[in-house]
Write a protein that holds these residues in place. Structure first.
Motif, PDB file in Angstrom:
ATOM      1  N   GLY A   6       0.805  -1.221   0.000  1.00  0.00           N
ATOM      2  CA  GLY A   6       0.000   0.000   0.000  1.00  0.00           C
ATOM      3  C   GLY A   6       0.831   1.260   0.000  1.00  0.00           C
ATOM      4  O   GLY A   6       0.395   2.311   0.473  1.00  0.00           O
ATOM      5  N   LYS A   7       2.048   1.186  -0.575  1.00  0.00           N
ATOM      6  CA  LYS A   7       2.963   2.334  -0.594  1.00  0.00           C
ATOM      7  C   LYS A   7       2.831   3.065  -1.923  1.00  0.00           C
ATOM      8  O   LYS A   7       3.342   2.621  -2.945  1.00  0.00           O
ATOM      9  N   ARG A   8       2.128   4.190  -1.923  1.00  0.00           N
ATOM     10  CA  ARG A   8       2.068   5.026  -3.122  1.00  0.00           C
ATOM     11  C   ARG A   8       3.284   5.925  -3.225  1.00  0.00           C
ATOM     12  O   ARG A   8       3.712   6.279  -4.317  1.00  0.00           O
ATOM     13  N   ILE A  29      -3.585  12.888  -1.034  1.00  0.00           N
ATOM     14  CA  ILE A  29      -2.851  11.701  -0.593  1.00  0.00           C
ATOM     15  C   ILE A  29      -1.350  11.964  -0.658  1.00  0.00           C
ATOM     16  O   ILE A  29      -0.588  11.555   0.225  1.00  0.00           O
ATOM     17  N   ALA A  83      -0.344  14.042   2.314  1.00  0.00           N
ATOM     18  CA  ALA A  83      -0.269  13.284   3.565  1.00  0.00           C
ATOM     19  C   ALA A  83       1.079  12.604   3.756  1.00  0.00           C
ATOM     20  O   ALA A  83       1.424  12.212   4.876  1.00  0.00           O
ATOM     21  N   GLN A  84       1.836  12.468   2.673  1.00  0.00           N
ATOM     22  CA  GLN A  84       3.114  11.756   2.738  1.00  0.00           C
ATOM     23  C   GLN A  84       4.326  12.684   2.856  1.00  0.00           C
ATOM     24  O   GLN A  84       5.444  12.213   3.035  1.00  0.00           O
ATOM     25  N   GLU A  95      -9.398  13.143  10.459  1.00  0.00           N
ATOM     26  CA  GLU A  95      -8.902  12.249   9.417  1.00  0.00           C
ATOM     27  C   GLU A  95     -10.055  11.826   8.520  1.00  0.00           C
ATOM     28  O   GLU A  95     -11.116  11.409   8.996  1.00  0.00           O
ATOM     29  N   TRP A 143     -11.122   9.487   5.042  1.00  0.00           N
ATOM     30  CA  TRP A 143     -10.689   8.397   4.179  1.00  0.00           C
ATOM     31  C   TRP A 143     -10.836   8.816   2.718  1.00  0.00           C
ATOM     32  O   TRP A 143     -11.893   9.262   2.290  1.00  0.00           O
ATOM     33  N   ASP A 178      -8.315   4.067   0.137  1.00  0.00           N
ATOM     34  CA  ASP A 178      -7.772   3.293   1.253  1.00  0.00           C
ATOM     35  C   ASP A 178      -6.736   4.083   2.048  1.00  0.00           C
ATOM     36  O   ASP A 178      -5.980   3.517   2.828  1.00  0.00           O
ATOM     37  N   GLN A 179      -6.720   5.412   1.864  1.00  0.00           N
ATOM     38  CA  GLN A 179      -5.747   6.261   2.537  1.00  0.00           C
ATOM     39  C   GLN A 179      -6.453   7.265   3.449  1.00  0.00           C
ATOM     40  O   GLN A 179      -7.499   7.803   3.096  1.00  0.00           O
ATOM     41  N   LYS A 180      -5.862   7.512   4.623  1.00  0.00           N
ATOM     42  CA  LYS A 180      -6.391   8.522   5.533  1.00  0.00           C
ATOM     43  C   LYS A 180      -5.600   9.821   5.365  1.00  0.00           C
ATOM     44  O   LYS A 180      -4.372   9.797   5.289  1.00  0.00           O
ATOM     45  N   VAL A 181      -6.335  10.931   5.323  1.00  0.00           N
ATOM     46  CA  VAL A 181      -5.715  12.246   5.151  1.00  0.00           C
ATOM     47  C   VAL A 181      -6.261  13.179   6.231  1.00  0.00           C
ATOM     48  O   VAL A 181      -7.473  13.221   6.471  1.00  0.00           O
TER      49      VAL A 181
END
Length: 268
Positions: free
Chosen positions: A19-21, A79, A82-83, A142, A144, A147-150
């Motif tokens: 799940g690593k974008r 997304i 968020a990273q 947070e 959704w 499948d990612q939480k922001v």
């Protein structure tokens, strides 16, 4: 996967399974069980083949396979945001757009953080980091996205942040739209609590004036805002013309935009 080697395919597949974008060179080296230098060569080749996009030094975005043929893709900018830094939350103009309160898109994603970080640009979209004092860093939830939480500012904190630093909200008319379209969704007691925590009473003046202009200021909220008024005038819009303004004594505001601009978009 056509056009890529078995090692390249393994890296892409393993990142997907985890799940690593967005990933670092070090994370890729661990997956591949190879040296950093050799892994960097694999990443370079995948970037040349439009399978990865470099977002900043040592960090890469996996481009969705459905977009590989054209080399174009639409990646959820939130997304990516968020990273890029921790702690963070998305706010200002970006949050206004997220809640559907403005039709004016921005080529910049605005991110609140307690750290200093330079703007990052990915595929023409800028990611602007706004450093806040720790006591202003609150009021987010947070959400959704797939499948990612922001982490995104709450509706009330979105407005408060925009009134605290209007330069990151586009124009003050975008904040007016947020107040209008969200008028049935706000908890004004919570908004007042946020104002007190922020410690910037220019927010009171801008909020009171905008609510009055939009005709959505009830007597209860008016009374609580008036109790918080401080001396001195502030600009309504930090983007406005400083030499062209009128004074509003009720809210101690220098109205440096055309008042009609704040309401002419309302469809009656």
């Amino acid at each position: 996967m056509p056009g890529i080697s078995s090692k390249e395919e393994y890296l892409i597949a393993t990142l997907g399974e985890r799940g690593k974008r967005i990933f670092t060179v070090e994370e890729a080296a661990e997956i591949m069980a190879l040296s950093r230098g050799f892994t960097s060569k694999i990443i370079y080749l995948l970037s040349k083949k439009k399978k990865l996009q470099r977002i900043e030094k040592g960090r890469y975005l996996v481009i969705p396979p459905v977009a590989w043929k054209s080399g174009k893709f639409t990646e959820e900018s939130l997304i990516i945001a968020a990273q890029l830094i921790d702690p963070y939350y998305v706010t200002y103009w970006t949050a206004l757009n997220f809640y559907g309160w403005t039709e004016q898109p921005s080529r910049t994603v605005f991110i609140a953080t307690t750290k200093v970080k330079r703007t990052v640009t990915v595929e023409g979209t800028g990611f602007k980091f706004v450093k806040l004092r720790q006591d202003k860093f609150f009021g987010f939830t947070e959400q959704w996205l797939g499948d990612q939480k922001v982490a995104i500012a709450s509706k009330e904190k979105t407005i408060i942040d925009c009134l605290d630093q209007p330069r990151y909200a586009g124009e003050i008319v975008e904040v007016a739209k947020g107040l209008w379209y969200g008028r049935t969704e706000f908890n004004f007691d919570l908004m007042l609590n946020y104002i007190d925590r922020m410690g910037n009473y220019a927010i009171v003046k801008r909020l009171g004036y905008l609510l009055d202009t939009l005709g959505i200021l009830d007597s209860y909220v008016r009374s609580d805002l008036q109790k918080r008024l401080t001396y001195g005038y502030v600009d309504l819009d930090t983007h406005g013309a400083p030499s062209k303004h009128t004074l509003n004594p009720d809210w101690r505001i220098r109205v440096n935009v055309k008042p009609s601009n704040l309401t002419e978009w309302i469809q009656h």
